[in-house]
Design a protein around this motif. Structure first.
Motif, PDB file in Angstrom:
ATOM      1  N   GLU A 225     -14.269  11.742 -13.181  1.00 44.50           N
ATOM      2  CA  GLU A 225     -13.200  11.571 -12.189  1.00 44.50           C
ATOM      3  C   GLU A 225     -13.206  10.155 -11.626  1.00 44.50           C
ATOM      4  O   GLU A 225     -14.251   9.610 -11.299  1.00 44.50           O
ATOM      5  N   LYS A 226     -12.026   9.568 -11.538  1.00 43.71           N
ATOM      6  CA  LYS A 226     -11.870   8.262 -10.900  1.00 43.71           C
ATOM      7  C   LYS A 226     -10.771   8.365  -9.848  1.00 43.71           C
ATOM      8  O   LYS A 226     -10.074   9.373  -9.784  1.00 43.71           O
ATOM      9  N   THR A 227     -10.622   7.294  -9.077  1.00 42.39           N
ATOM     10  CA  THR A 227      -9.586   7.301  -8.033  1.00 42.39           C
ATOM     11  C   THR A 227      -8.575   6.201  -8.298  1.00 42.39           C
ATOM     12  O   THR A 227      -8.941   5.072  -8.621  1.00 42.39           O
ATOM     13  N   SER A 228      -7.321   6.550  -8.200  1.00 42.75           N
ATOM     14  CA  SER A 228      -6.232   5.577  -8.290  1.00 42.75           C
ATOM     15  C   SER A 228      -5.425   5.688  -6.987  1.00 42.75           C
ATOM     16  O   SER A 228      -5.699   6.577  -6.167  1.00 42.75           O
ATOM     17  N   PHE A 229      -4.458   4.798  -6.783  1.00 42.42           N
ATOM     18  CA  PHE A 229      -3.789   4.739  -5.472  1.00 42.42           C
ATOM     19  C   PHE A 229      -2.275   4.547  -5.572  1.00 42.42           C
ATOM     20  O   PHE A 229      -1.785   3.959  -6.530  1.00 42.42           O
ATOM     21  N   VAL A 230      -1.607   5.031  -4.528  1.00 46.14           N
ATOM     22  CA  VAL A 230      -0.223   4.632  -4.260  1.00 46.14           C
ATOM     23  C   VAL A 230      -0.275   3.821  -2.972  1.00 46.14           C
ATOM     24  O   VAL A 230      -0.989   4.194  -2.039  1.00 46.14           O
ATOM     25  N   VAL A 231       0.439   2.702  -2.926  1.00 48.12           N
ATOM     26  CA  VAL A 231       0.556   1.987  -1.656  1.00 48.12           C
ATOM     27  C   VAL A 231       1.964   2.235  -1.112  1.00 48.12           C
ATOM     28  O   VAL A 231       2.958   2.049  -1.820  1.00 48.12           O
ATOM     29  N   GLU A 232       2.012   2.683   0.140  1.00 47.21           N
ATOM     30  CA  GLU A 232       3.287   2.981   0.787  1.00 47.21           C
ATOM     31  C   GLU A 232       3.412   2.154   2.055  1.00 47.21           C
ATOM     32  O   GLU A 232       2.485   2.132   2.872  1.00 47.21           O
ATOM     33  N   ALA A 233       4.528   1.477   2.219  1.00 45.43           N
ATOM     34  CA  ALA A 233       4.786   0.740   3.467  1.00 45.43           C
ATOM     35  C   ALA A 233       6.137   1.179   4.007  1.00 45.43           C
ATOM     36  O   ALA A 233       7.139   1.142   3.295  1.00 45.43           O
ATOM     37  N   LYS A 234       6.126   1.617   5.269  1.00 47.40           N
ATOM     38  CA  LYS A 234       7.360   2.142   5.868  1.00 47.40           C
ATOM     39  C   LYS A 234       7.980   1.109   6.790  1.00 47.40           C
ATOM     40  O   LYS A 234       7.303   0.568   7.666  1.00 47.40           O
ATOM     41  N   LEU A 235       9.277   0.895   6.614  1.00 44.09           N
ATOM     42  CA  LEU A 235      10.043   0.059   7.535  1.00 44.09           C
ATOM     43  C   LEU A 235      11.005   0.970   8.277  1.00 44.09           C
ATOM     44  O   LEU A 235      11.887   1.581   7.671  1.00 44.09           O
ATOM     45  N   LYS A 236      10.785   1.091   9.589  1.00 47.44           N
ATOM     46  CA  LYS A 236      11.608   2.007  10.381  1.00 47.44           C
ATOM     47  C   LYS A 236      12.893   1.317  10.819  1.00 47.44           C
ATOM     48  O   LYS A 236      12.892   0.121  11.118  1.00 47.44           O
ATOM     49  N   PRO A 237      13.971   2.075  10.908  1.00 52.69           N
ATOM     50  CA  PRO A 237      15.238   1.492  11.368  1.00 52.69           C
ATOM     51  C   PRO A 237      15.219   1.306  12.879  1.00 52.69           C
ATOM     52  O   PRO A 237      14.344   1.837  13.559  1.00 52.69           O
ATOM     53  N   ASN A 238      16.195   0.590  13.361  1.00 57.09           N
ATOM     54  CA  ASN A 238      16.408   0.451  14.787  1.00 57.09           C
ATOM     55  C   ASN A 238      16.545   1.839  15.416  1.00 57.09           C
ATOM     56  O   ASN A 238      17.314   2.668  14.944  1.00 57.09           O
ATOM     57  N   LYS A 239      15.789   2.094  16.482  1.00 59.66           N
ATOM     58  CA  LYS A 239      15.738   3.445  17.076  1.00 59.66           C
ATOM     59  C   LYS A 239      17.106   3.957  17.526  1.00 59.66           C
ATOM     60  O   LYS A 239      17.410   5.139  17.451  1.00 59.66           O
ATOM     61  N   ASN A 240      17.950   3.043  18.005  1.00 59.46           N
ATOM     62  CA  ASN A 240      19.270   3.464  18.501  1.00 59.46           C
ATOM     63  C   ASN A 240      20.301   3.605  17.389  1.00 59.46           C
ATOM     64  O   ASN A 240      21.429   4.014  17.616  1.00 59.46           O
ATOM     65  N   LYS A 241      19.921   3.184  16.220  1.00 64.65           N
ATOM     66  CA  LYS A 241      20.868   3.230  15.098  1.00 64.65           C
ATOM     67  C   LYS A 241      20.139   3.757  13.886  1.00 64.65           C
ATOM     68  O   LYS A 241      19.796   3.010  12.970  1.00 64.65           O
ATOM     69  N   ASP A 242      19.860   5.026  13.909  1.00 67.48           N
ATOM     70  CA  ASP A 242      19.079   5.603  12.817  1.00 67.48           C
ATOM     71  C   ASP A 242      19.886   6.710  12.138  1.00 67.48           C
ATOM     72  O   ASP A 242      20.217   7.721  12.757  1.00 67.48           O
ATOM     73  N   THR A 243      20.203   6.514  10.887  1.00 63.63           N
ATOM     74  CA  THR A 243      20.999   7.514  10.157  1.00 63.63           C
ATOM     75  C   THR A 243      20.159   8.721   9.760  1.00 63.63           C
ATOM     76  O   THR A 243      20.693   9.729   9.311  1.00 63.63           O
ATOM     77  N   GLY A 244      18.840   8.576   9.865  1.00 67.90           N
ATOM     78  CA  GLY A 244      17.957   9.655   9.422  1.00 67.90           C
ATOM     79  C   GLY A 244      17.724   9.632   7.923  1.00 67.90           C
ATOM     80  O   GLY A 244      16.935  10.413   7.401  1.00 67.90           O
ATOM     81  N   GLN A 245      18.401   8.728   7.241  1.00 68.08           N
ATOM     82  CA  GLN A 245      18.242   8.669   5.788  1.00 68.08           C
ATOM     83  C   GLN A 245      17.104   7.730   5.393  1.00 68.08           C
ATOM     84  O   GLN A 245      16.662   6.900   6.185  1.00 68.08           O
ATOM     85  N   ILE A 246      16.625   7.899   4.151  1.00 66.49           N
ATOM     86  CA  ILE A 246      15.526   7.070   3.638  1.00 66.49           C
ATOM     87  C   ILE A 246      15.914   6.510   2.274  1.00 66.49           C
ATOM     88  O   ILE A 246      16.435   7.242   1.430  1.00 66.49           O
ATOM     89  N   VAL A 247      15.646   5.217   2.097  1.00 69.43           N
ATOM     90  CA  VAL A 247      15.808   4.578   0.784  1.00 69.43           C
ATOM     91  C   VAL A 247      14.423   4.169   0.303  1.00 69.43           C
ATOM     92  O   VAL A 247      13.624   3.650   1.094  1.00 69.43           O
ATOM     93  N   THR A 248      14.108   4.429  -0.956  1.00 69.16           N
ATOM     94  CA  THR A 248      12.809   4.022  -1.496  1.00 69.16           C
ATOM     95  C   THR A 248      12.994   2.953  -2.560  1.00 69.16           C
ATOM     96  O   THR A 248      13.941   3.006  -3.353  1.00 69.16           O
TER      97      THR A 248
END
Ligand code: BES
Ligand code: ZN
Length: 458
Positions: A225-248
């Motif tokens: 067994e070995k370990t591999s990785f995913v790196v994820e970085a989240k950029l949040k939208p402006n709190k007052n203007k959030d469509t709730g949608q996500i683009v990857t």
């Protein structure tokens, strides 16, 4: 609430209206559009030099999944995301290597000099052989229970053949080649699985017509067994203007064993980092997740793992996945327009991502790039859960593909610039704040005509 499907429908309708329904026309001339101020906000900031430097660093050491080289790459990517202030996670997942200590396939006391599959189970079994053809689901019956399945190579994946006979109770797999010479298949540890030549296999098929044949498989395989990785970085939208949608926006950071992987796929990683650098300073109304996957070269293991650990509520909010894999190959693309840039989808159908991609190149470069059908990269698991996705790549791929010569000196800055601008401008159409949500996107860009192309990729 609108589901994802209606979001696309409404967007497409609004695109058609604002385009004056040019959809039926077929020439690129009908697509004439020009760069908008929105596009310029993104594309003017893209630096191919930045991307080139990223590729240079990453390709200095091979990044095979599960090795120190992958970790070195992951640390770099993570540090870049963190320095941009992004919420960054390194997501570990297990991968398995197999070491063959001994392998034997015998019929009537004759050693067939077979090769155990990578991922064969260990065990010593002696049982009757049953011919199951190519071991497709329809071909395998209960007759194989307690027996060793004699399987022909071809048509479906090794792992699926093994899975099919295992499901019916087989205790071993003896698979023969469909070409000359030896081969080694893949399995998931279910049972001893050994490959033999085509000639040996066809002889056994004949022999079985005259009565029962008994075989012995004796395999000793060690699972590491070995370990591999995913790196994820989240950029949040402006709190007052959030469509709730996500683009990857994704790429894969692993390379083939001992491969520098400059184009495959340090190029895609460099684009993901560059777009992250630009989008952090751009007001947006949609969450963006920047992703780099490990173990793509082992069969999209990282992206499959990533999608599998997402809560359904995230999947429901994901409206588009842009995958960039091999976007800087100087010798890729032959004489096709825009260096051969093309968008591949899993089902060969257009979707929101390809609509936006073709529209972007039409505005930026006066050419609507085509779409085609291809898997072979991390857009697959996103498509599988219903997220509109496409692979951006130059096709046909360059001669250095998966070779030690996939180095920085075969990278074209112009191609990096074009592909990244295309994805950046396309993604920005969704995430910019004046398009509150896709279903209310009055100012969505006009759609363009773009064609299906059945272009051989390698
Ligand atoms: N970057 C390639 C994808 C690719 C290569 C697409 C050539 C089209 C043509 C990717 O990293 C790759 O090599 N994928 C594997 C499949 C994967 C599921 C193991 C491949 O295409 O063999
Ligand atoms: Zn790749």
């Amino acid at each position: 609430m609108f589901g994802r499907k209606s979001i696309i429908t409404v967007l497409t309708t609004s695109m058609l209206l604002s385009a004056g329904v040019v959809y039926a026309q077929t020439t690129n001339a009908a697509n004439a559009q020009s760069v908008t101020a929105f596009d310029n906000k993104i594309i003017k900031k893209i630096s191919a030099d930045n991307m080139y430097n990223t590729i240079k660093y990453l390709s200095a050491v091979p990044r095979e999944a599960g090795t120190e080289g992958e970790v070195r790459g992951v640390e770099y990517i993570e540090s870049q995301f963190k320095s941009l202030g992004l919420e960054t996670r390194r997501i570990p997942f297990p991968i398995y290597d197999y070491k063959t200590n001994s392998q034997l396939a015998e019929v009537d006391g004759v050693n067939l000099n077979g090769r155990a599959f990578s991922g064969s189970g260990s065990g010593n079994v002696t049982a009757e052989l049953v011919n199951v053809g190519k071991a497709t689901t329809g071909e395998v019956t209960d007759a194989v229970a307690g027996k060793i399945a004699l399987v022909a190579r071809g048509d479906i994946a090794f792992v699926d053949k093994v899975k099919n006979v295992f499901a019916k109770g087989a205790v071993g797999v003896l698979m023969y080649n469909n070409a000359s010479g030896a081969f080694t298949g893949q399995a998931n540890g279910e049972l001893p699985a050994v490959g033999i030549t085509r000639e040996q296999g066809l002889n056994l098929v004949e022999k079985l017509k005259n009565g029962p044949v008994t075989a012995t498989l004796n395999v000793d395989i060690q699972k590491i067994e070995k370990t591999s990785f995913v790196v994820e970085a989240k950029l949040k939208p402006n709190k007052n203007k959030d469509t709730g949608q996500i683009v990857t926006i994704g790429s894969h950071h692993d390379s083939v064993p001992n491969g520098p992987g400059a184009n495959d796929d340090a190029s895609g990683v460099s684009a993901v980092l560059e777009l992250a650098r630009i989008f952090v300073n751009t007001p947006i109304d949609t969450e963006v997740r920047f992703l780099t996957f490990g173990s793509e070269e082992r069969g999209m293991v990282g992206s499959s793992f990533y999608v599998s650990q997402l809560p359904q509520s995230d999947i429901d909010r994901m409206v588009a996945h842009f995958q960039m894999d091999m976007i800087g190959g100087a010798e890729a693309g032959e004489d096709h327009p825009l260096g051969g840039l093309i968008m591949y989808t899993i089902d060969g159908q257009k979707n929101l991502v390809t609509d936006l991609g073709a529209s972007a190149t039409s505005r930026l470069y006066d050419v609507a790039i085509p779409y085609g059908q291809l898997g072979r990269s991390d857009h697959q698991p996103f498509h599988d859960v219903g997220i509109p996705s496409a692979l951006f790549i130059h096709s046909p791929v360059e001669p250095q593909y998966h070779k030690p010569t996939d180095t920085i000196d075969h990278i074209s800055k112009e191609k990096l610039q074009q592909a990244t601008s295309t994805v950046g401008a396309a993604a920005y159409q969704i995430i910019r704040p004046d398009t509150p949500a896709l279903e209310r996107a009055h100012v969505a860009p006009a759609t363009v005509n773009y064609d299906y192309e059945n272009r051989p990729v390698d």
